[in-house]
Scaffold this motif. Structure first.
Motif, PDB file in Angstrom:
ATOM      1  N   ILE A  18       0.815  -1.227   0.000  1.00  0.00           N
ATOM      2  CA  ILE A  18       0.000   0.000   0.000  1.00  0.00           C
ATOM      3  C   ILE A  18       0.846   1.273   0.000  1.00  0.00           C
ATOM      4  O   ILE A  18       0.498   2.209  -0.672  1.00  0.00           O
ATOM      5  CB  ILE A  18      -1.091   0.039   1.110  1.00  0.00           C
ATOM      6  CG1 ILE A  18      -0.522  -0.085   2.507  1.00  0.00           C
ATOM      7  CG2 ILE A  18      -2.157  -0.987   0.869  1.00  0.00           C
ATOM      8  CD1 ILE A  18      -1.575  -0.010   3.619  1.00  0.00           C
ATOM      9  N   ASN A  19       1.960   1.288   0.738  1.00  0.00           N
ATOM     10  CA  ASN A  19       2.756   2.526   0.640  1.00  0.00           C
ATOM     11  C   ASN A  19       4.224   2.437   1.035  1.00  0.00           C
ATOM     12  O   ASN A  19       4.819   3.449   1.384  1.00  0.00           O
ATOM     13  CB  ASN A  19       2.063   3.690   1.384  1.00  0.00           C
ATOM     14  CG  ASN A  19       2.039   3.500   2.882  1.00  0.00           C
ATOM     15  OD1 ASN A  19       2.482   2.475   3.381  1.00  0.00           O
ATOM     16  ND2 ASN A  19       1.541   4.491   3.608  1.00  0.00           N
ATOM     17  N   LEU A  20       4.814   1.235   0.974  1.00  0.00           N
ATOM     18  CA  LEU A  20       6.211   1.137   1.393  1.00  0.00           C
ATOM     19  C   LEU A  20       7.061   0.376   0.362  1.00  0.00           C
ATOM     20  O   LEU A  20       7.432  -0.788   0.584  1.00  0.00           O
ATOM     21  CB  LEU A  20       6.294   0.398   2.739  1.00  0.00           C
ATOM     22  CG  LEU A  20       5.555   0.978   3.944  1.00  0.00           C
ATOM     23  CD1 LEU A  20       5.614   0.013   5.105  1.00  0.00           C
ATOM     24  CD2 LEU A  20       6.144   2.323   4.342  1.00  0.00           C
ATOM     25  N   PRO A  21       7.424   1.028  -0.742  1.00  0.00           N
ATOM     26  CA  PRO A  21       8.191   0.304  -1.763  1.00  0.00           C
ATOM     27  C   PRO A  21       9.521  -0.259  -1.233  1.00  0.00           C
ATOM     28  O   PRO A  21       9.890  -1.389  -1.571  1.00  0.00           O
ATOM     29  CB  PRO A  21       8.418   1.332  -2.876  1.00  0.00           C
ATOM     30  CG  PRO A  21       7.947   2.639  -2.351  1.00  0.00           C
ATOM     31  CD  PRO A  21       7.080   2.391  -1.164  1.00  0.00           C
ATOM     32  N   GLU A  22      10.222   0.510  -0.381  1.00  0.00           N
ATOM     33  CA  GLU A  22      11.534   0.003   0.107  1.00  0.00           C
ATOM     34  C   GLU A  22      11.341  -1.213   1.014  1.00  0.00           C
ATOM     35  O   GLU A  22      12.183  -2.103   1.065  1.00  0.00           O
ATOM     36  CB  GLU A  22      12.317   1.069   0.906  1.00  0.00           C
ATOM     37  CG  GLU A  22      12.685   2.316   0.147  1.00  0.00           C
ATOM     38  CD  GLU A  22      11.573   3.349   0.198  1.00  0.00           C
ATOM     39  OE1 GLU A  22      10.699   3.243   1.087  1.00  0.00           O
ATOM     40  OE2 GLU A  22      11.555   4.253  -0.668  1.00  0.00           O
ATOM     41  N   PHE A  23      10.234  -1.201   1.735  1.00  0.00           N
ATOM     42  CA  PHE A  23       9.953  -2.344   2.624  1.00  0.00           C
ATOM     43  C   PHE A  23       9.745  -3.617   1.788  1.00  0.00           C
ATOM     44  O   PHE A  23      10.099  -4.714   2.213  1.00  0.00           O
ATOM     45  CB  PHE A  23       8.718  -2.012   3.469  1.00  0.00           C
ATOM     46  CG  PHE A  23       8.354  -3.027   4.516  1.00  0.00           C
ATOM     47  CD1 PHE A  23       9.294  -3.499   5.419  1.00  0.00           C
ATOM     48  CD2 PHE A  23       7.058  -3.501   4.635  1.00  0.00           C
ATOM     49  CE1 PHE A  23       8.956  -4.429   6.397  1.00  0.00           C
ATOM     50  CE2 PHE A  23       6.696  -4.426   5.606  1.00  0.00           C
ATOM     51  CZ  PHE A  23       7.654  -4.894   6.488  1.00  0.00           C
ATOM     52  N   LEU A  24       9.206  -3.459   0.583  1.00  0.00           N
ATOM     53  CA  LEU A  24       9.039  -4.628  -0.301  1.00  0.00           C
ATOM     54  C   LEU A  24      10.412  -5.206  -0.640  1.00  0.00           C
ATOM     55  O   LEU A  24      10.595  -6.427  -0.655  1.00  0.00           O
ATOM     56  CB  LEU A  24       8.293  -4.230  -1.578  1.00  0.00           C
ATOM     57  CG  LEU A  24       6.812  -3.862  -1.392  1.00  0.00           C
ATOM     58  CD1 LEU A  24       6.248  -3.277  -2.684  1.00  0.00           C
ATOM     59  CD2 LEU A  24       5.981  -5.069  -0.970  1.00  0.00           C
ATOM     60  N   ASP A  25      11.393  -4.316  -0.879  1.00  0.00           N
ATOM     61  CA  ASP A  25      12.765  -4.800  -1.149  1.00  0.00           C
ATOM     62  C   ASP A  25      13.279  -5.561   0.063  1.00  0.00           C
ATOM     63  O   ASP A  25      13.855  -6.642  -0.052  1.00  0.00           O
ATOM     64  CB  ASP A  25      13.739  -3.634  -1.397  1.00  0.00           C
ATOM     65  CG  ASP A  25      13.330  -2.793  -2.587  1.00  0.00           C
ATOM     66  OD1 ASP A  25      12.657  -3.346  -3.477  1.00  0.00           O
ATOM     67  OD2 ASP A  25      13.680  -1.594  -2.615  1.00  0.00           O
ATOM     68  N   THR A  26      13.073  -4.972   1.241  1.00  0.00           N
ATOM     69  CA  THR A  26      13.543  -5.597   2.483  1.00  0.00           C
ATOM     70  C   THR A  26      12.918  -6.986   2.642  1.00  0.00           C
ATOM     71  O   THR A  26      13.598  -7.935   3.026  1.00  0.00           O
ATOM     72  CB  THR A  26      13.132  -4.723   3.695  1.00  0.00           C
ATOM     73  OG1 THR A  26      13.528  -3.400   3.425  1.00  0.00           O
ATOM     74  CG2 THR A  26      13.754  -5.186   4.972  1.00  0.00           C
ATOM     75  N   LEU A  27      11.635  -7.082   2.348  1.00  0.00           N
ATOM     76  CA  LEU A  27      10.964  -8.380   2.505  1.00  0.00           C
ATOM     77  C   LEU A  27      11.482  -9.385   1.482  1.00  0.00           C
ATOM     78  O   LEU A  27      11.588 -10.579   1.762  1.00  0.00           O
ATOM     79  CB  LEU A  27       9.447  -8.219   2.352  1.00  0.00           C
ATOM     80  CG  LEU A  27       8.730  -7.481   3.475  1.00  0.00           C
ATOM     81  CD1 LEU A  27       7.261  -7.283   3.131  1.00  0.00           C
ATOM     82  CD2 LEU A  27       8.844  -8.237   4.803  1.00  0.00           C
TER      83      LEU A  27
END
Ligand code: GLY
Length: 347
Positions: free
Chosen positions: A191-200
């Motif tokens: 929903i609003n965390l593109p960098e968190f997607l990388d982290t995951l």
């Protein structure tokens, strides 16, 4: 210890640290000065941590009562709620005492709603023991029970006084329950965390995951506690998921249904020309990485008809959460009659 301060109609902290359950009594005493603490829990979780929590509370001088109900979503009903209210009344629990929700989302919901309504409101504290409850349901004050007509149809917005997350409790979770929580974690990224997607995608420590999700929810709840606008972003994938849960007679868990629901919404948004394809590639990769399903077996007609008693519906319109790109979603209102056609894009 990580501390996230939530500012809603009341202020409270979410504390995150391994082994924190040991200090629960001490932490609760700083927030709830009354003499009785009531542990509300269910038959899977209480045997694991109930006595341990009780001892920690007794050490702080509390008289401790325990209300334990059968584990499972089937218990999240008005019967359990009435039993809990009567238990509190029989034991002369007063407004200065405190309820403690020890368990997952069902326990948090029932305890929170009982706390909101018993004596017109007493304190409650959340000790979530599932990932889903840590990252989602224990924060933000949504409390409810299910009615025959659907899930979460009777409830209240009522904030806890403190939330204690001990990630060590997650080690006792079956893998599928852990994955269920990961569906909601991936949702935050989408929903609003593109960098968190990388982290995951790379993989990271569970404490960082919980903290990121709680902070994101904090920011959303601070703006829209009562779910009239921005907070609806947290419902990404939830409208089709709601239909899927009902169609499967709840054999598909909430997290798995949300995973499939997010796939449906993303594929449909791409088909409608509203979303970039890369969002779907990331979503599918992450769902697979965390052992979540991506395929759906129900038809758009079946899903649309069952999803329609969803609370996201307002009169003749429904608010959809539409992914636009990797790590970005927006809200879009459409007539209820167009929902089936919209999700047909995913099939
Ligand atoms: N679980 C969605 C919300 O708290 O708004």
């Amino acid at each position: 210890m990580k501390k996230v301060k939530i500012s809603a109609s009341s202020e409270y902290e979410v504390l995150i640290e391994r082994g924190l359950l040991k200090k629960a009594g001490e932490l609760i005493k700083q927030t709830a000065k009354g003499s009785t603490a009531v542990i509300v829990s269910e038959t899977n979780v209480f045997p694991l941590y109930g006595e341990y929590l009780k001892e920690s509370l007794e050490k702080e001088g509390y008289t401790v009562l325990s209300f334990v109900f059968p584990a499972g979503e089937e218990s999240k009903n008005t019967n359990t709620l009435i039993d809990l209210w009567e238990f509190l009344a029989e034991n002369l629990v007063t407004r200065s005492d405190v309820l403690i929700a020890l368990g997952g989302g069902v326990t948090g919901d029932i305890t929170g709603f009982a706390a909101a309504t018993y004596l017109r409101g007493i304190k409650y504290i959340g000790i979530p023991t599932t990932l889903l409850a840590m990252v989602d349901s224990s924060v933000g004050g949504k409390t409810a029970v299910d009615l025959k007509g659907g899930k979460n149809l009777a409830g209240a917005f009522y904030q806890p006084s403190l939330v204690i997350c001990d990630p060590d409790t997650l080690t006792s979770l079956p893998d599928n329950i852990f994955s269920d929580g990961m569906a909601e974690v991936i949702k935050y990224g989408m929903i609003n965390l593109p960098e968190f997607l990388d982290t995951l995608e790379e993989g990271t420590d569970i404490i960082d995951i919980i903290e990121t999700c709680v902070k994101t929810k904090r920011d959303i709840v601070a703006v829209d506690e009562k779910d009239t606008g921005l907070r609806q972003l947290l419902n990404f994938g939830h409208t089709p998921a709601h239909g899927i849960e009902i169609l499967s007679e709840f054999t598909v868990s909430h997290g798995c249904a949300v995973a499939i629901g997010m796939m449906i919404m993303t594929k449909s948004a791409i088909k409608a020309g509203l979303c970039k394809k890369e969002a779907l590639i990331t979503l599918e990769k992450l769902l697979k990485k965390y052992s979540l399903p991506t395929e759906n077996v129900f038809s758009p007609k079946e899903i649309a008809s069952r999803a329609m008693n969803d609370k996201k519906r307002t009169g003749k319109d429904i608010t959809l959460v539409i992914p636009e790109e990797r790590g970005k979603c927006s809200l879009r209102k459409i007539p209820v009659s167009e929902f089936e056609e919209f999700i047909s894009g995913a099939f």
